[in-house]
Write a protein that holds these residues in place. Structure first.
Motif, PDB file in Angstrom:
ATOM      1  N   PRO A   1       0.831  -1.217   0.000  1.00  0.00           N
ATOM      2  CA  PRO A   1       0.000   0.000   0.000  1.00  0.00           C
ATOM      3  C   PRO A   1       0.863   1.264   0.000  1.00  0.00           C
ATOM      4  N   ARG A   2       0.367   2.292  -0.672  1.00  0.00           N
ATOM      5  CA  ARG A   2       1.022   3.588  -0.713  1.00  0.00           C
ATOM      6  C   ARG A   2       0.054   4.647  -0.165  1.00  0.00           C
ATOM      7  N   PRO A   3       0.546   5.766   0.359  1.00  0.00           N
ATOM      8  CA  PRO A   3      -0.343   6.830   0.835  1.00  0.00           C
ATOM      9  C   PRO A   3      -1.270   7.297  -0.277  1.00  0.00           C
ATOM     10  N   LYS A   4      -2.545   7.463   0.050  1.00  0.00           N
ATOM     11  CA  LYS A   4      -3.550   7.871  -0.927  1.00  0.00           C
ATOM     12  C   LYS A   4      -3.609   9.394  -0.996  1.00  0.00           C
ATOM     13  N   VAL A   5      -3.535   9.923  -2.219  1.00  0.00           N
ATOM     14  CA  VAL A   5      -3.527  11.377  -2.424  1.00  0.00           C
ATOM     15  C   VAL A   5      -4.592  11.757  -3.445  1.00  0.00           C
ATOM     16  N   LEU A   6      -5.446  12.724  -3.075  1.00  0.00           N
ATOM     17  CA  LEU A   6      -6.408  13.291  -4.023  1.00  0.00           C
ATOM     18  C   LEU A   6      -5.867  14.615  -4.532  1.00  0.00           C
ATOM     19  N   VAL A   7      -5.678  14.723  -5.850  1.00  0.00           N
ATOM     20  CA  VAL A   7      -5.253  15.970  -6.485  1.00  0.00           C
ATOM     21  C   VAL A   7      -6.509  16.698  -6.977  1.00  0.00           C
TER      22      VAL A   7
ATOM     23  N   ILE B   1       3.677  14.382   3.551  1.00  0.00           N
ATOM     24  CA  ILE B   1       2.743  13.256   3.525  1.00  0.00           C
ATOM     25  C   ILE B   1       3.274  12.103   4.367  1.00  0.00           C
ATOM     26  N   LEU B   2       4.545  11.789   4.207  1.00  0.00           N
ATOM     27  CA  LEU B   2       5.161  10.683   4.931  1.00  0.00           C
ATOM     28  C   LEU B   2       5.124  10.924   6.444  1.00  0.00           C
ATOM     29  N   ALA B   3       5.326  12.174   6.829  1.00  0.00           N
ATOM     30  CA  ALA B   3       5.332  12.510   8.261  1.00  0.00           C
ATOM     31  C   ALA B   3       3.975  12.272   8.911  1.00  0.00           C
ATOM     32  N   MET B   4       2.899  12.342   8.112  1.00  0.00           N
ATOM     33  CA  MET B   4       1.558  12.177   8.670  1.00  0.00           C
ATOM     34  C   MET B   4       1.005  10.758   8.508  1.00  0.00           C
ATOM     35  N   GLU B   5       1.776   9.887   7.917  1.00  0.00           N
ATOM     36  CA  GLU B   5       1.327   8.496   7.753  1.00  0.00           C
ATOM     37  C   GLU B   5       1.433   7.729   9.069  1.00  0.00           C
TER      38      GLU B   5
ATOM     39  N   GLY C   1       1.940  15.775 -15.608  1.00  0.00           N
ATOM     40  CA  GLY C   1       3.295  15.746 -15.054  1.00  0.00           C
ATOM     41  C   GLY C   1       3.296  15.717 -13.537  1.00  0.00           C
ATOM     42  N   THR C   2       2.355  16.431 -12.927  1.00  0.00           N
ATOM     43  CA  THR C   2       2.218  16.419 -11.472  1.00  0.00           C
ATOM     44  C   THR C   2       1.886  15.019 -10.984  1.00  0.00           C
ATOM     45  N   VAL C   3       0.916  14.395 -11.646  1.00  0.00           N
ATOM     46  CA  VAL C   3       0.460  13.068 -11.257  1.00  0.00           C
ATOM     47  C   VAL C   3       1.571  12.031 -11.416  1.00  0.00           C
ATOM     48  N   LYS C   4       2.294  12.115 -12.532  1.00  0.00           N
ATOM     49  CA  LYS C   4       3.321  11.104 -12.797  1.00  0.00           C
ATOM     50  C   LYS C   4       4.403  11.122 -11.725  1.00  0.00           C
ATOM     51  N   VAL C   5       4.783  12.303 -11.264  1.00  0.00           N
ATOM     52  CA  VAL C   5       5.788  12.394 -10.199  1.00  0.00           C
ATOM     53  C   VAL C   5       5.213  11.873  -8.885  1.00  0.00           C
ATOM     54  N   LEU C   6       3.987  12.258  -8.551  1.00  0.00           N
ATOM     55  CA  LEU C   6       3.363  11.790  -7.309  1.00  0.00           C
ATOM     56  C   LEU C   6       3.229  10.274  -7.262  1.00  0.00           C
ATOM     57  N   LEU C   7       3.018   9.663  -8.434  1.00  0.00           N
ATOM     58  CA  LEU C   7       2.801   8.216  -8.487  1.00  0.00           C
ATOM     59  C   LEU C   7       4.017   7.400  -8.050  1.00  0.00           C
ATOM     60  N   ARG C   8       5.175   8.005  -8.013  1.00  0.00           N
ATOM     61  CA  ARG C   8       6.369   7.259  -7.601  1.00  0.00           C
ATOM     62  C   ARG C   8       6.208   6.675  -6.195  1.00  0.00           C
ATOM     63  N   ASP C   9       5.571   7.452  -5.326  1.00  0.00           N
ATOM     64  CA  ASP C   9       5.509   7.057  -3.916  1.00  0.00           C
ATOM     65  C   ASP C   9       4.091   7.016  -3.362  1.00  0.00           C
ATOM     66  N   HIS C  10       3.072   7.256  -4.213  1.00  0.00           N
ATOM     67  CA  HIS C  10       1.726   7.404  -3.702  1.00  0.00           C
ATOM     68  C   HIS C  10       0.690   6.688  -4.568  1.00  0.00           C
ATOM     69  N   ASP C  11      -0.475   6.514  -3.985  1.00  0.00           N
ATOM     70  CA  ASP C  11      -1.652   5.998  -4.681  1.00  0.00           C
ATOM     71  C   ASP C  11      -2.490   7.222  -5.036  1.00  0.00           C
ATOM     72  N   VAL C  12      -2.553   7.577  -6.325  1.00  0.00           N
ATOM     73  CA  VAL C  12      -3.031   8.904  -6.727  1.00  0.00           C
ATOM     74  C   VAL C  12      -4.421   8.862  -7.364  1.00  0.00           C
ATOM     75  N   TYR C  13      -5.249   9.819  -6.924  1.00  0.00           N
ATOM     76  CA  TYR C  13      -6.562  10.088  -7.509  1.00  0.00           C
ATOM     77  C   TYR C  13      -6.566  11.550  -7.984  1.00  0.00           C
TER      78      TYR C  13
ATOM     79  N   SER D   1      -3.293  15.229   5.618  1.00  0.00           N
ATOM     80  CA  SER D   1      -2.507  16.424   5.276  1.00  0.00           C
ATOM     81  C   SER D   1      -3.156  17.144   4.108  1.00  0.00           C
ATOM     82  N   MET D   2      -2.852  18.433   4.018  1.00  0.00           N
ATOM     83  CA  MET D   2      -3.399  19.272   2.954  1.00  0.00           C
ATOM     84  C   MET D   2      -2.259  20.114   2.390  1.00  0.00           C
ATOM     85  N   THR D   3      -1.970  19.921   1.113  1.00  0.00           N
ATOM     86  CA  THR D   3      -0.954  20.710   0.421  1.00  0.00           C
ATOM     87  C   THR D   3      -1.653  21.662  -0.539  1.00  0.00           C
ATOM     88  N   LEU D   4      -1.392  22.948  -0.384  1.00  0.00           N
ATOM     89  CA  LEU D   4      -1.987  23.977  -1.235  1.00  0.00           C
ATOM     90  C   LEU D   4      -0.875  24.620  -2.056  1.00  0.00           C
ATOM     91  N   MET D   5      -1.001  24.550  -3.378  1.00  0.00           N
ATOM     92  CA  MET D   5       0.066  24.997  -4.267  1.00  0.00           C
ATOM     93  C   MET D   5      -0.406  26.124  -5.173  1.00  0.00           C
TER      94      MET D   5
END
Length: 403
Positions: free
Chosen positions: A97-103, A399-403, A117-129, A196-200
Motif C-alpha cells: 500500500p502507498r499513501p492515498k492522495v487526491l489531487v 505526507i510521509l510525516a503524517m502516515e 506531469g504532477t500526477v506522474k511524479v506523485l505516483l512514484r511514492d503514492h496511490d493517486v486520484y 494532510s493538505m498541500t496547497l500549491m
C-alpha cells in the motif's frame, strides 16, 4: 452569439484543415535538390492542419511509473462518476500500500490532463486520484447547476469515496475549495478528513500581492462578465441551452498575456518540421495539443469564482459559506498544512497561498510548513524540473510525516 460565432468560424476553417491533412497523406516525398522544398511544403500543411482547438480530454498517457527500483504498470480507473466530474484513480500494479492522495485540478478552461506531469511524479511514492472535470457543454442542462460550493461538495464526496487516511493536494484555483472542504469535514468530524493538505499556488487571499489577473477580475463589475464572456451552448451538443464561460475565451485570455512567446513557439515548430527535426517538433506539438484542449465552465461556477474568490476574498475574510453555514478553517486541528508558492508567479502572488496558515489558527506549529520556490513561475510550481527535484520532495516528506 459568442458561441455561435466561434462555431461558425471553426466550421468554415474545417475544410481547409481537412484538405491540409489529405495533402500531407498524398504529398510525394521528393529527393535531391527538391527535398528541402518538400519538407517546407509538408511543414506548412501540418501547421494548417493543426489550426484548431480540441474540446475533448486528451489522454493522461501514464502507462508505467518508476516505483522503487522497478517500473510498474499503471491503469486508469473511474472510482466514482458524477454529472460534472469523475474521480479518476491511477491504479498501480503493486502489492504494498502507498499513501492515498487526491489531487484537486483547476476548473479554469483546461482539462485535468494539464496536471499529467504532477500526477506522474506523485505516483512514484503514492496511490493517486484526481478530480477529472467534464466539459460543461457536454453536461445536459437537466443535470442542474454547478457552482463553487458544488466543487466543495464534490471534493468531500471524493474523499469519502477514497476513505479514511487520505491526503489532499490542491493546485492553483481550487486551493480555496480544498481548504473549505477540509474545514467542513474537520468541523463535522468526518472520518474521511485528510491527514494532510498541500496547497500549491492558489488564491486563498487575493488581497496579498495582487497580480494582473487579480486586477482584471476586480476592475470590471460582475454584469460586464455576464454580458461579454458568457455564452449559450449550441443545439448540436448534449449541454444545449446551458450558459457557460467557453474554454476558447479563457484560452484567448491566457494567450494574450504571452502572445509573442506563443508566436515564437509556433515559428519554432515550423522550423523544426521544415528541417526534419521530428523529436524537437514532437515536444512543441505535445505541449500545444494539451494547451489547445479546452473545456467550458458553467456560468455559475465562473461568476461565483470571480465574485466570491477574486472580488470578495470570502474565505480569507470569514464570509465564505457552504450550504448556508459559515466555513471555519479554525476548525482544522489534525490535518497538517503545507503551502507552496513560486517566487516568479505572475498569476498567484506571494502571500496569497501562505495566507492559509493564519486562517488555520488551531493548527499547532509542527503541523504547518511553507515552501517558497524562488526560481519558478506559476506553472513551474507543479510541473517540470523544479517541481520534480525540489518541490516534490517537500510534499512527499509532509505526507510521509503524517502516515
Amino acid at each position: 452569439m459568442l458561441y455561435a460565432g466561434y462555431q461558425g468560424l471553426d466550421d468554415f476553417i474545417a475544410p481547409f484543415r481537412m484538405a491540409a491533412l489529405h495533402g500531407l497523406t498524398f504529398m510525394p516525398r521528393l529527393a535531391g535538390p527538391f527535398a528541402q522544398l518538400s519538407r517546407h511544403n509538408a511543414a506548412a500543411l501540418e501547421m494548417v492542419s493543426r489550426f484548431r482547438l480540441s474540446h475533448e480530454r486528451p489522454a493522461f498517457g501514464i502507462t508505467t511509473v518508476r516505483d522503487g527500483n522497478r517500473d510498474v504498470p499503471v491503469r486508469e480507473e473511474v472510482a466514482l462518476d458524477l454529472p460534472f466530474g469523475q474521480l479518476l484513480h491511477f491504479r498501480k500494479e503493486i502489492d504494498t500500500p502507498r499513501p492515498k492522495v487526491l489531487v484537486t485540478a483547476p476548473l479554469s478552461g483546461h482539462f485535468a490532463t494539464l496536471l499529467a506531469g504532477t500526477v506522474k511524479v506523485l505516483l512514484r511514492d503514492h496511490d493517486v486520484y484526481i478530480t477529472d472535470w467534464k466539459n460543461a457543454r457536454d453536461v445536459p442542462k437537466a443535470a442542474g447547476a454547478f457552482g463553487v460550493e458544488d466543487y466543495v461538495a464534490y471534493v468531500i464526496r471524493f474523499l469519502e469515496e477514497i476513505g479514511p487516511g487520505a491526503h489532499i493536494l490542491g493546485v492553483c484555483q481550487p486551493c480555496v475549495q480544498a481548504l473549505a472542504a477540509v474545514a467542513v469535514m474537520s468541523e463535522d468530524r468526518n472520518p474521511a478528513t485528510p491527514l494532510s493538505m498541500t496547497l500549491m499556488a492558489g488564491p486563498v487571499d487575493v488581497r496579498e500581492s495582487p497580480t494582473t489577473v487579480n486586477a482584471l477580475a476586480d476592475e470590471k463589475p460582475l454584469d460586464w462578465f455576464e454580458r461579454n464572456v458568457i455564452a449559450t451552448v449550441p443545439l448540436r451538443y448534449a449541454g444545449a441551452g446551458r450558459r457557460v464561460y467557453p474554454g476558447f475565451v479563457q484560452l484567448t485570455a491566457f494567450m494574450s498575456m504571452n502572445m509573442e512567446r506563443h508566436r515564437a513557439q509556433h515559428k519554432r515548430l515550423y522550423d523544426h518540421l521544415a528541417a526534419g527535426e521530428t523529436e524537437e517538433a514532437r515536444k512543441v506539438k505535445e505541449f500545444y495539443d494539451e494547451y489547445f484542449a479546452v473545456l467550458d465552465l458553467t456560468e455559475e461556477f465562473y461568476i461565483e469564482t470571480i465574485e466570491r474568490i477574486f472580488k470578495k476574498a470570502e474565505l480569507a475574510t470569514g464570509a465564505f459559506t457552504y450550504r448556508g453555514r459559515k466555513v471555519n478553517p479554525g476548525a482544522i486541528r489534525h490535518t497538517a498544512l503545507l503551502t507552496v508558492e513560486g517566487g516568479r508567479d505572475d498569476i498567484c502572488g506571494l502571500g496569497q497561498t501562505s495566507a492559509a496558515h493564519d486562517l488555520c489558527s488551531s493548527l499547532r506549529p509542527h503541523l504547518k510548513r511553507h515552501h517558497l520556490q524562488a526560481n519558478v513561475g506559476h506553472y513551474g510550481v507543479f510541473n517540470g524540473r523544479r517541481w520534480e527535484n525540489e518541490i516534490y520532495p517537500v510534499v512527499r516528506n509532509m505526507i510521509l510525516a503524517m502516515e
